[in-house]
Design a protein around this motif. Structure first.
Motif, PDB file in Angstrom:
ATOM      1  N   PHE A 195       0.826  -1.201   0.000  1.00  0.00           N
ATOM      2  CA  PHE A 195       0.000   0.000   0.000  1.00  0.00           C
ATOM      3  C   PHE A 195       0.865   1.258   0.000  1.00  0.00           C
ATOM      4  O   PHE A 195       0.527   2.261  -0.643  1.00  0.00           O
ATOM      5  N   GLY A 196       1.984   1.207   0.714  1.00  0.00           N
ATOM      6  CA  GLY A 196       2.871   2.369   0.749  1.00  0.00           C
ATOM      7  C   GLY A 196       3.495   2.655  -0.597  1.00  0.00           C
ATOM      8  O   GLY A 196       3.572   3.818  -1.033  1.00  0.00           O
ATOM      9  N   ARG A 197       3.928   1.625  -1.276  1.00  0.00           N
ATOM     10  CA  ARG A 197       4.532   1.805  -2.601  1.00  0.00           C
ATOM     11  C   ARG A 197       3.512   2.359  -3.595  1.00  0.00           C
ATOM     12  O   ARG A 197       3.838   3.231  -4.410  1.00  0.00           O
ATOM     13  N   ALA A 198       2.278   1.864  -3.517  1.00  0.00           N
ATOM     14  CA  ALA A 198       1.240   2.354  -4.426  1.00  0.00           C
ATOM     15  C   ALA A 198       0.938   3.830  -4.164  1.00  0.00           C
ATOM     16  O   ALA A 198       0.751   4.614  -5.098  1.00  0.00           O
ATOM     17  N   MET A 199       0.909   4.226  -2.887  1.00  0.00           N
ATOM     18  CA  MET A 199       0.643   5.629  -2.556  1.00  0.00           C
ATOM     19  C   MET A 199       1.804   6.512  -2.982  1.00  0.00           C
ATOM     20  O   MET A 199       1.599   7.632  -3.477  1.00  0.00           O
ATOM     21  N   ALA A 200       3.027   6.017  -2.815  1.00  0.00           N
ATOM     22  CA  ALA A 200       4.195   6.785  -3.251  1.00  0.00           C
ATOM     23  C   ALA A 200       4.156   7.022  -4.759  1.00  0.00           C
ATOM     24  O   ALA A 200       4.485   8.119  -5.239  1.00  0.00           O
ATOM     25  N   ALA A 201       3.748   6.022  -5.510  1.00  0.00           N
ATOM     26  CA  ALA A 201       3.622   6.186  -6.960  1.00  0.00           C
ATOM     27  C   ALA A 201       2.546   7.209  -7.304  1.00  0.00           C
ATOM     28  O   ALA A 201       2.702   8.016  -8.229  1.00  0.00           O
ATOM     29  N   GLU A 202       1.457   7.177  -6.536  1.00  0.00           N
ATOM     30  CA  GLU A 202       0.376   8.139  -6.767  1.00  0.00           C
ATOM     31  C   GLU A 202       0.857   9.573  -6.516  1.00  0.00           C
ATOM     32  O   GLU A 202       0.377  10.514  -7.155  1.00  0.00           O
ATOM     33  N   LEU A 203       1.790   9.728  -5.579  1.00  0.00           N
ATOM     34  CA  LEU A 203       2.335  11.045  -5.258  1.00  0.00           C
ATOM     35  C   LEU A 203       3.522  11.416  -6.144  1.00  0.00           C
ATOM     36  O   LEU A 203       4.156  12.448  -5.916  1.00  0.00           O
ATOM     37  N   ASP A 204       3.838  10.552  -7.135  1.00  0.00           N
ATOM     38  CA  ASP A 204       4.941  10.788  -8.069  1.00  0.00           C
ATOM     39  C   ASP A 204       6.308  10.801  -7.385  1.00  0.00           C
ATOM     40  O   ASP A 204       7.222  11.522  -7.807  1.00  0.00           O
ATOM     41  N   TRP A 205       6.444  10.009  -6.321  1.00  0.00           N
ATOM     42  CA  TRP A 205       7.763   9.864  -5.703  1.00  0.00           C
ATOM     43  C   TRP A 205       8.646   9.007  -6.608  1.00  0.00           C
ATOM     44  O   TRP A 205       8.167   8.171  -7.369  1.00  0.00           O
TER      45      TRP A 205
END
Length: 341
Positions: A195-205
């Motif tokens: 879930f953290g990796r998916a959210m980071a991708a959503e934030l363009d990290w």
């Protein structure tokens, strides 16, 4: 195994999770009715999808309905459809979920909420594949596999007369009970990273830095009353509140409502104690021996304990709840012997 873009994948490697998914795969190919039992947020819908897509009906429709979201009259209409003129406002024929699921699977979530009248019609549709639309006389024939889901104790509900025993018997060819996340501790880190990796991708990290050891320990030790859904919210909130993608996430907020400015809960008039008469001089003298210091210490200890309980034993959140600094809060815990070992 990704089922739909808007649903999280089935992720886990704990023995309890692997046993569940293996049992679901075995039940899928039988195409019999199945009950899925689980707390909120455990993934009952995901297991229902697995039962459908691993069956021979996988190319057919997967239709779902939340039985708790509709009143009795609308529930029957949604399930079985209605004819034009069946009731006020029914200006044309409506196709029900059983018809839409013909050749596929019908997932009835919160099935314990269905009325006894609706349960009787559901039973007939499962048993014989036949039903009539509301307000109609034509008997329709369908081929539908029904999967029910609930967090209720259906045998107890049936014994109490709120759920039909015969429908329970028909649905329970097999019963898949989903383990709570607190019983899948080996899966918490795996799910949190996903879930953290998916959210980071959503934030363009550029990447996901993971969690610090302390944060990972907090996630592992938490009781997770909201299960996987709550874990996803907690992780996504922690990621978006983190200031940089260069350092591991070290702050976890389990309760988003925790705030020193949170309004006090409203007290109903029934819960308000009756006003007590002012004590007379004799009563005052009888209580003059009260030790004020001991009384205040006991009150402080109680408030500290209540703040911890309200914030799921997060000392940082409980400190903010009382308007104290973290170290101030810990010193008071130590003073009252509440810090633990």
């Amino acid at each position: 195994m990704t089922l739909r873009p808007d649903l999280p994948p089935l992720i886990g490697e704990s023995p309890a999770f692997l046993e569940l998914t293996e049992r679901a795969s075995l039940a899928a190919v039988q195409e019999r009715p199945v009950l899925i039992i689980g707390e909120r947020g455990t993934g009952k819908e995901l297991i229902a999808h697995r039962l459908h897509f691993e069956s021979r009906r996988w190319q057919g429709a997967f239709v779902q309905l939340n039985c708790a979201a509709l009143p009795e009259t609308l529930l029957e209409t949604e399930l079985f459809g209605h004819e034009a003129g069946a009731f006020t406002g029914a200006d044309k024929r409506r196709t029900g979920r059983f018809e839409l699921a013909d050749g596929g699977t019908l997932f009835l979530d919160e099935i314990a909420s269905a009325t006894l009248k609706a349960q009787e019609k559901i039973l007939r549709a499962i048993e014989y594949g036949r039903f009539e639309r509301v307000g109609g006389n034509e008997t329709l024939q369908v081929d539908v596999r029904v999967i029910g889901a609930t967090n209720a104790d259906l045998p107890s509900e049936a014994d109490a007369g709120r759920f039909r025993h015969d429908l329970l018997d028909r649905l329970s060819f097999d019963v898949l009970t989903i383990p709570q996340l607190r019983h899948r501790s080996a899966d918490i880190a795996l799910l949190a990273f996903h879930f953290g990796r998916a959210m980071a991708a959503e934030l363009d990290w550029d990447g996901f830095p993971g969690f610090s050891k302390a944060a990972a320990r907090q996630l592992s030790d938490y009781d997770w009353p909201g299960n996987v859904r709550e874990l996803r919210n907690v992780v996504e909130r922690a990621v978006y509140l983190h200031e940089t993608s260069d350092t591991p996430i070290d702050a976890i907020q389990f309760d988003p409502f925790a705030s020193p400015y949170r309004p006090a809960p409203a007290v109903s008039p029934e819960a308000t104690p009756a006003a007590q008469p002012a004590p007379d001089a004799e009563t005052i003298n009888a209580h003059v021996a009260i030790d004020l210091a001991d009384t205040m210490a006991a009150l402080e200890a109680r408030l500290l304990g209540e703040a911890l309980a309200a914030n799921r034993h997060s000392q940082k959140l409980a400190a903010g709840h009382l308007g104290l600094g973290y170290h101030q809060f810990r010193n008071r815990l130590k003073k009252h012997g509440l810090l633990g070992s």
